[in-house]
Design a protein around this motif. Structure first.
Motif, PDB file in Angstrom:
ATOM      1  N   ASN C  56       0.850  -1.184   0.000  1.00 50.07           N
ATOM      2  CA  ASN C  56       0.000   0.000   0.000  1.00 50.07           C
ATOM      3  C   ASN C  56       0.888   1.236   0.000  1.00 50.07           C
ATOM      4  O   ASN C  56       1.829   1.348   0.782  1.00 50.07           O
ATOM      5  N   GLU C 183      -6.510  -2.535  -8.993  1.00 48.77           N
ATOM      6  CA  GLU C 183      -7.151  -3.373  -7.979  1.00 48.77           C
ATOM      7  C   GLU C 183      -8.606  -3.690  -8.299  1.00 48.77           C
ATOM      8  O   GLU C 183      -9.505  -3.405  -7.532  1.00 48.77           O
ATOM      9  N   GLN C 362     -13.580   3.646   5.064  1.00 47.98           N
ATOM     10  CA  GLN C 362     -13.406   5.067   4.778  1.00 47.98           C
ATOM     11  C   GLN C 362     -14.655   5.885   5.101  1.00 47.98           C
ATOM     12  O   GLN C 362     -14.555   7.077   5.349  1.00 47.98           O
ATOM     13  N   GLY C 425      -4.411   2.680   2.602  1.00 49.94           N
ATOM     14  CA  GLY C 425      -5.565   1.870   2.967  1.00 49.94           C
ATOM     15  C   GLY C 425      -5.222   0.809   3.996  1.00 49.94           C
ATOM     16  O   GLY C 425      -5.969   0.575   4.936  1.00 49.94           O
ATOM     17  N   GLY C 426      -4.097   0.166   3.801  1.00 54.16           N
ATOM     18  CA  GLY C 426      -3.716  -0.892   4.724  1.00 54.16           C
ATOM     19  C   GLY C 426      -3.491  -0.351   6.117  1.00 54.16           C
ATOM     20  O   GLY C 426      -3.897  -0.951   7.117  1.00 54.16           O
ATOM     21  N   ARG C 451      -9.677  -6.112   2.689  1.00 53.76           N
ATOM     22  CA  ARG C 451      -9.971  -5.592   1.345  1.00 53.76           C
ATOM     23  C   ARG C 451      -8.984  -4.493   0.972  1.00 53.76           C
ATOM     24  O   ARG C 451      -8.809  -3.523   1.675  1.00 53.76           O
ATOM     25  N   GLY C 452      -8.316  -4.691  -0.146  1.00 54.24           N
ATOM     26  CA  GLY C 452      -7.411  -3.665  -0.646  1.00 54.24           C
ATOM     27  C   GLY C 452      -6.145  -3.495   0.157  1.00 54.24           C
ATOM     28  O   GLY C 452      -5.457  -2.492   0.020  1.00 54.24           O
TER      29      GLY C 452
END
Ligand SMILES: Nc1ncnc2c1ncn2[C@@H]1O[C@H](COP(=O)(O)OP(=O)(O)OP(=O)(O)O)[C@@H](O)[C@H]1O
Ligand SMILES: Nc1ncnc2c1ncn2[C@@H]1O[C@H](COP(=O)(O)OP(=O)(O)OP(=O)(O)O)[C@@H](O)[C@H]1O
Ligand SMILES: [Mg+2]
Ligand SMILES: [Mg+2]
Lengths: 300, 368, 522, 334
Positions: C56, C183, C362, C425-426, C451-452
């Protein structure tokens, strides 16, 4: 006053008076418009401190402030218009707007073919009620069965500067049968006079002579000679007579306007009746009730 | 663009607004020139008139007090993501609260009355915000509309009360009676005298200023230090996340608006009890709307709000001086206000962008 | 802002086989102080699928956004089919035949599929002809590529998988020669992902060039011909997929060896910690989302819920978390809790001992404008240790606690004062996980925990979840990743159409078995 | 009842003529609101908040009044009004799009700017304290008599409705009415409209589709300027004959309220503006009401439109969701 200098009626009349004095005597004067209530006291003090004498102010809103300020400047003369301030160095000029309104009310009633006339005030405040009440008495004196539609423009300061609403109220009154409308609403009145002219009915101006605005369509104007009051105050200068000066019919302080613009609208009969009534009022044989005397109006 | 580098916070908070102000005044100068007056003299008159004496400061601070209250009111609502345009109406009602307290009861001392009037002003202001808040929270009625409407309704209410109920018999002025003599709030001159500070006592600035400052501190603490402040900010930033966290949108909306309304209402203590000593038809005179500009320019932070309020106080008092001693129409002040709002509030990036570019040049070597 | 350069491209001249479809030379890009891309070279051969991997924040999305003209590079040049291209904005990229499917979709949520597809590719000033043509064209694309979507559906009502299709259709509708997918499978079910890969392979066979960014090494191994690895803004290697292994790629990415499988001891289930009976949800649109869901979750076990996205898992999580009203009965540790009205909110659930890692970090789990330390109090702003006194919160203690959590959960950078949006994100996910796990809740419900998220972070988050289980918490895991469910869960429920289709012990099932149940075939 | 008696004085309680008069008034009062509301609609649908409607209308009213007074041509007045409003729009655009400034602040500044400039320039120019001279006949928009108004006059109901309610307004009233379907068509049936709505919801989608976000938003803002310009010109040269200081009297804010009321949609905007116009017209007409001996204070009727707005809003309208990207400047990189 907060309404602004050029409302075509009240404040503008004061300005005219000052200008006339300056023009005739070559004297100079300072003028201030308020942006905030707190500036009233500020302006009075600063003008007095700067040696201005006399200091003339227009509008009842100055009354309370002047009451505070005047004692601090015993050497300065003040003149206030539209309010009585009981101080030794203050000249209070009050107008008998009810008398003037009474006369234009009579004319309106005589000019009206429908028996319905209108009144449009800026805001529901005592001063405007005095106008309205005098007018209503005049109308009823001529035609006891007449209907008087009374409207107020608004409740915010915008009420004095909303010609669009004034015009709309005038149209609404016309639709209800009114064929003469008296406007006492500052800049809003411009819209009333305009709409009346457009709609083919008559209007009555206020404070200054507004007959010229729509020649042949403004029946008359209720004159309130603020210009004279200001002019005289300036002319007397430091010798300003203090105390209450009532500007009434007798002293020519109020009245109705006649000129070429409305000559064709005012019949001899109408003028005779009005002049007779004026004479009676001056003589004291005809009483016009002042709304302010008891906060009520005998007719409406 | 990429050749720029964010300015350090301190620089950003000082240089950008100052430079923006300079531009705003430079353009104001051009306007003054255009109407045939001397801009340098006019600016000097403004600055000296507003800041050159304790007299000038007194008026500047008096106006700033008003704007601090209304600015804080708008700011608190902003933090909850609510746009309270109703400061005008809430302050109107606040004035009613002050007048009722001062007129109805015989107060032994100004300080007691002051306290009661402040509480009453806050309560009346909050009450006037309560219905729009409730409607927003429960019915989803947009607060922008309802608060606009409530401004008009407040004006009607006050017009009625002053013309018919509160006006002393025989008075031409649609205003309440004057408050009892002893209720005059101590003016700044009187307050500062014991401290050995000579301050003009001819100005309306009064102890309410300290309440405004306290209110600013309290708002700061409320927003950034308390639980409810945390909830207000969370809700204002993200309603969904707030719900996730178990924050009740209804509760937060209502609380934030009540606080906002109370702050707006408290402004009336300054004008009604501090200055006029009676309730006037126009005692709010647009401060509710100025509050929006003040809150926006102050970025909803009490310190920013205080500075912006001071700036507007300066413009009001400086403008009064201009009106007093020159033939410049009072509308010029409105134009200057507009330019100041525009350049410091909306065109701040016009200064920031080149400043960041410059900063990148200057600090280029030290970057990562 | 120059646009004139594209006309000179040899779009029609048949390129020599060795001329790469795309060549990036020395691309650098900084966001303020952050160097997102540093002197990057990349060459992608025509007609191939090229993978890009990296942690990430390694700079993958930035690099591709530059290629697509969304960002402008500070330095470097782009060659399309061997010719220098000035890609000043997305319009230029589209003209150069590039299409991109962004990681965070660039769709207009309240528009229909059709409107989204034609946006920017309209025929004339009036819409009607464009819409008609697009409708026909969409039908053709749907046939050719098995990309069915209802053209009149409003995008926000579609599942993410279908939204993904819309994004791909947008690119194909613009006749992209080069397709970038950032992604794409993060939100897809395995079946959907397989479907997507079939399409991509088809495109490659037609001579189109595909760039695929993903965190899933399995996908890299399956579909790409070559793979490039990025780390900290730099390109560290480009490998031929067939000649490498997932372990090797992972090591290149993270800079150390990574455990790709979760190590865990058998579960030791205890008392029932969470019991749901007959949960029913009808959404405001009148659609039944849950149709009587019942299950029991025990302390010390991980119960996985598998299912294709949109079958009620999200609603189930929200009901359990107290943020969506429902009918039925629910109890936590034996005590009944409200499912609607007062007492049914996130606060009450936390008080009852339930913690929640939401699917949508988010929008739900974090406030992006809040600093990390403020986010750590989200939902726990009433917690006693964060209060200084009756009036004030103890921001100092909160900051210290955050710094501590960040250190223990390896959040990078470990700065409590940074706003959430400044983390990758991570790392954002680690903040949420730290907040929810660290209090050893009686019950933890988790949606799509990885996720992601890059593989290093996945490994870490999985370890923490297992550790929490071993400490005696009950864990409900909702994930569309069958891999994740299979490796983490002790017991698996499959949801389909708002119902529980069946239950399996983790050891006694496989992807095929679960896949059938997920498709509603019991 | 006395209420009936009072109303009865002016005729039947609510006869056709009264109804027509009220609706006629409604139409006139709604026109400036409608134009300003549609202006706000274009701007906000594109993601740019616009609380400067009031200011743009005001400066347009001034410019229209001044130009018409000086040139004697109402058309030049209209053009000047539009031009002035466009200039303020451009300021808003430069601040909120070009420099990504705060859209609300920019709007507030525009309101101040207009209030100040109209007074300042007006005073310098005409020396009438911000008023413009009275406009003569040719410098105003006159009423337009629609075909058949005469012929149909005798027909019951339809005749008066056509002749008095529908016919006989100034051109700009019809322009405003026509602007509603036109706005709808532009927004929902054209490429420009599609992009404009998209940019208010998700500018990134527009940007990645290869369209300039800034240019689109600027376009929308200029349309808003155009419409506000017409609204202002209507006030000064259609409804009355000249400009009076601050003559917009808060109509820009009412238009903003109508926009929210209409949930940012053109036909609903028409409905909301007509509703506001109707409420005001009714309050104007029935300002004095007596119930028995009790005279309802005039302020009650003056406040009635605002109270009713709140009631209607709370009772029937429900939650209004603004365009998602509204208020936020579009920034790719931070
Ligand atoms: N819009 C932006 N503004 C500022 N900085 C950004 C922005 N986008 C990315 N960055 C910076 O660029 C770096 C690289 O980000 P990028 O999105 O390219 O990473 P990534 O490899 O796509 O990560 P992920 O796997 O999480 O998608 C980040 O560390 C971040 O600091
Ligand atoms: N406004 C920003 N300022 C600084 N860095 C940013 C900003 N926006 C994004 N980034 C950085 O960009 C990188 C990737 O951002 P992106 O939005 O692609 O998130 P992500 O890690 O891919 O999240 P997700 O996995 O949820 O998609 C992160 O490292 C983040 O630090
Ligand atoms: Mg990315
Ligand atoms: Mg990611």
């Amino acid at each position: 006053d907060l309404g602004g200098k050029f409302d075509k009626s009240f404040n503008e009349a004061a300005y005219e008076g000052a200008k006339r004095w300056a023009g005739e005597t070559g004297g100079s004067y300072k003028e201030i418009e308020m942006q905030s209530e707190a500036q009233r006291e500020q302006a009075l003090r600063r003008l007095a401190e700067s040696g201005a004498n006399p200091v003339v102010m227009t509008g009842f809103a100055f009354g309370d402030v002047l009451n505070q300020v005047a004692p601090d400047f015993p050497g300065t003369k003040f003149a206030i218009i539209d309010m009585v301030v009981d101080q030794p160095n203050v000249r209070s000029v009050v107008f008998t707007e009810h008398e003037g309104s009474y006369l234009v009310g009579m004319m309106a009633a005589k000019a009206s073919k429908t028996g319905t006339v209108g009144f449009i005030g800026g805001m529901d405040i005592p001063l405007i009620r005095r106008f309205g009440c005098g007018y209503a008495q005049g109308v009823k004196a001529v035609n006891p069965n007449a209907v008087i539609i009374q409207n107020m423009t608004g409740t915010t300061p915008a009420a004095w500067n909303d010609p669009v609403k004034g015009a709309e109220l005038a149209r609404s009154q016309k639709a209800q049968g009114a064929d003469v409308i008296y406007a006492a609403a500052g800049g809003t009145g411009i819209g009333v006079l305009q709409a009346a002219a457009d709609e083919g009915i008559l209007s009555v101006g206020v404070d200054s002579n507004q007959n010229y605005m729509h020649p042949g369509k403004v029946l008359t104007s209720m004159l309130k000679r603020v210009d004279n009051a200001v002019y005289e105050a300036f002319k007397m200068g430091t010798d300003l007579q203090t105390g209450v000066q009532v500007m009434n019919l007798a002293s020519g302080g109020v009245g109705y306007a006649m000129d070429d613009n409305n000559a064709s609208l005012v019949s001899a009969d109408m003028q005779a009746a009005v002049d007779a009534a004026a004479a009676e009022i001056i003589a004291g044989t005809r009483a016009v009730h002042d709304y302010m005397s008891d906060n009520s109006c005998p007719v409406n | 663009m990429s050749a720029r580098r964010p300015l350090p916070p301190l620089l950003d908070a000082l240089v950008v607004p100052l430079a923006s102000l300079v531009i705003a005044f430079a353009i104001s100068g051009l306007v003054i020139l255009a109407i045939g007056e001397d801009p340098v003299a006019a600016m000097k008159l403004m600055v000296e008139g507003a800041l050159g004496s304790t007299y000038g400061w007194g008026y500047t601070l008096y106006y700033a007090t008003n704007f601090m209250f209304t600015g804080l009111a708008v700011a608190v609502a902003f933090h909850a993501g609510l746009f309270n345009i109703g400061g005008e109406g809430q302050a109107t009602l606040g004035g009613l609260g002050v007048a009722l307290v001062c007129l109805m009861l015989p107060w032994p001392h100004w300080s007691v009355a002051f306290l009661a009037a402040t509480v009453s002003a806050a309560a009346f202001g909050a009450a006037w915000a309560a219905l729009p808040a409730w409607l927003q929270a429960r019915r989803g009625s947009h607060i922008v509309i309802t608060t606009i409407m409530f401004n008009f309704i407040a004006a009607s209410l006050l017009n009625y009360l002053l013309s018919n109920v509160l006006r002393p018999a025989g008075s031409m002025d649609p205003a309440s009676a004057r408050f009892a003599e002893g209720l005059q709030l101590p003016r700044l001159g009187a307050v500062l005298e014991p401290l050995g500070i000579a301050f003009s006592d001819r100005t309306p600035a009064n102890v309410t200023l300290f309440v405004a400052i306290l209110a600013g501190v309290a708002v700061w603490a409320l927003i950034w230090r308390t639980r409810i402040g945390y909830q207000i900010r969370a809700f204002g930033k993200s309603e969904r996340a707030a719900v996730y966290a178990g924050i009740s949108p209804v509760r937060v909306t209502i609380i934030a608006m009540l606080i906002s309304g109370a702050l707006a209402g408290m402004m009336a203590v300054n004008t009604v009890m501090g200055e006029a000593q009676r309730l006037l038809l126009n005692s709010v005179e647009g401060a509710g709307f100025i509050g929006i500009a003040v809150a926006l320019m102050g970025r909803s932070h009490p310190a920013g709000v205080a500075l912006a309020a001071l700036l507007f106080g300066f413009l009001y008092q400086g403008g009064a001086e201009l009106a007093l001693w020159t033939k410049i129409p009072r509308e010029l002040i409105t134009v200057i206000q507009a330019l100041v709002i525009l350049f410091t509030g909306a065109l701040d990036n016009m200064v920031r962008m080149p400043a960041e570019w410059l900063w990148a040049r200057i600090s280029g070597g030290r970057g990562r | 802002m120059s646009r004139e350069n594209h006309s000179g491209q040899p779009a029609t001249a048949a390129p020599l086989p060795q001329v790469p479809a795309i060549e990036l030379r020395g691309i650098s890009k900084a966001f303020g102080p952050v160097q997102a891309n540093r002197d990057i070279d990349l060459s992608v051969a025509r007609g191939t699928i090229h993978g890009i991997v990296g942690e990430n924040g390694a700079g993958k999305s930035t690099l591709m956004s530059i290629l697509y003209g969304f960002y402008r590079a500070d330095r470097g040049e782009i060659l399309i089919s061997g010719a220098r291209a000035e890609i000043a904005d997305s319009r230029a990229a589209i003209r150069a035949g590039i299409g991109m499917v962004f990681q965070h979709f660039k769709l207009v949520p309240n528009f229909t599929v059709l409107e989204n597809v034609i946006l920017g590719a309209e025929e004339g000033a009036r819409l009607a002809p464009s819409l008609a043509r697009a409708r026909a064209e969409l039908g053709r694309l749907a046939r050719d590529y098995e990309l069915e979507v209802d053209p009149d559906a409003v995008v926000e009502t579609l599942s993410v998988g279908h939204q993904q299709r819309v994004e791909i259709l947008k690119a194909l509708y613009r006749q992209a020669d080069i397709l970038i997918l950032d992604e794409p499978t993060g939100v897809l079910t395995p079946a959907e992902a397989d479907h997507l890969f079939r399409i991509l392979k088809g495109l490659a066979r037609q001579g189109k060039t595909v760039i695929l960014i993903t965190h899933k090494l399995r996908e890299i191994m399956e579909v790409t011909e070559r793979v490039s690895v990025m780390r900290r803004g730099e390109m560290v290697a480009t490998l031929t997929t067939a000649e490498t292994s997932p372990e090797k790629i992972a090591e290149l990415m993270v800079g150390r060896k990574v455990l790709l499988r979760v190590e865990k001891a058998p579960a030791r289930p205890g008392a029932v910690a969470l019991a749901a009976e007959g949960l029913q949800v009808v959404d405001p649109g009148g659609v039944e989302r849950l149709r009587g869901v019942s299950f029991a979750l025990r302390a010390g076990e991980i119960l996985g819920i598998a299912g294709v996205a949109g079958n009620g898992q999200s609603e189930l999580l929200e009901v359990l978390a107290g943020i969506r009203p429902a009918e039925g009965r629910l109890s936590i540790a034996g005590a009944p809790v409200a499912l609607g009205g007062p007492g049914a909110d996130g606060q009450a659930r936390r008080a009852a001992g339930l913690a929640h890692v939401p699917e949508d970090r988010q929008n739900l789990g974090l406030i992006m404008d809040f600093a990390a330390w403020e986010n750590v109090a989200l939902g726990y702003h009433h917690a006693a240790e964060y209060q200084a006194n009756a009036l004030f919160m103890a921001n100092g203690a909160l900051r210290a606690d955050t710094a501590d959590k960040m250190a223990r959960f390896d959040v990078r950078p470990p700065n409590p004062d940074l706003p959430a949006r400044a983390f990758s994100g991570g790392n954002q996910q680690k903040i949420v996980v730290a907040r929810e796990i660290d209090r050893a809740p009686k019950v933890l419900i988790v949606g799509q925990p990885t996720r992601g998220v890059d593989i290093g972070a996945i490994e870490f988050i999985h370890q923490r979840i297992v550790a929490l289980r071993d400490a005696g918490s009950a864990i409900l895991l909702v994930s569309v990743e069958l891999d994740e469910i299979l490796s983490l869960a002790d017991r698996i429920l499959v949801m389909f159409d708002g119902r529980i289709m069946g239950e399996r012990a983790a050891g006694a099932t496989d992807e095929r078995d679960l896949g059938l149940m997920m498709a509603g075939v019991a | 009842m006395a209420l009936g008696a009072h109303l009865g004085r002016a005729g039947a309680v609510m006869d056709l003529a009264t109804l027509i008069q009220i609706l006629d008034s409604t139409l006139r009062l709604a026109t400036p609101l409608l134009l300003a509301c549609l202006a706000g609609l274009f701007s906000e649908r594109a993601g740019v908040f616009d609380i400067g409607l009031e200011g743009k209308m005001l400066i347009a009213a001034f410019a229209a009044g001044a130009a018409a007074a000086v040139t004697g041509s109402v058309w030049l007045g209209l053009i000047a009004g539009i031009g002035a409003s466009l200039a303020l729009s451009a300021v808003h655009g430069v601040a909120s799009i070009g420099f990504r400034g705060n859209q609300l602040i920019s709007g507030v500044a525009i309101n101040f700017l207009a209030a100040g400039l109209t007074g300042l320039i007006g005073q310098r120019w005409f020396g009438l304290g911000g008023r413009t001279p009275q406009l003569p006949e040719g410098a105003r928009f006159g009423p337009i008599t629609l075909p058949f108004a005469e012929t149909l006059a005798g027909v019951p109901v339809l005749g008066p409705v056509w002749a008095e309610l529908i016919s006989g307004h100034t051109l700009l009233v019809y322009v405003a009415l026509a602007a509603v379907p036109a706005s709808w068509w532009v927004l929902y049936r054209t490429r420009f409209g599609l992009r404009l709505r998209a940019v208010g919801e998700n500018p990134a989608a527009v940007d990645t589709a290869g369209i300039s976000v800034a240019r689109l938003r600027f376009g929308a803002i200029l349309i808003a300027g155009l419409l506000c310009g017409i609204a202002g010109a209507y006030l000064a040269t259609g409804l009355v004959a000249g400009f009076v200081k601050d003559m917009t009297a808060g109509r820009g804010f009412i238009a903003l309220a109508a926009l929210v009321f209409a949930k940012w949609r053109p036909w609903q905007a028409l409905g909301a503006c007509l509703l506001f116009g109707l409420l005001e017209a009714v309050a104007n007409r029935y300002q004095n009401i007596e119930i028995g001996d009790f005279i309802v204070p005039v302020q009650v009727m003056q406040a009635a439109p605002y109270v009713l707005t709140v009631v209607i809003l709370a009772g029937f309208v429900g939650r209004a969701i603004p365009p998602r990207a509204g208020g936020e400047p579009y920034v790719k990189e931070r």
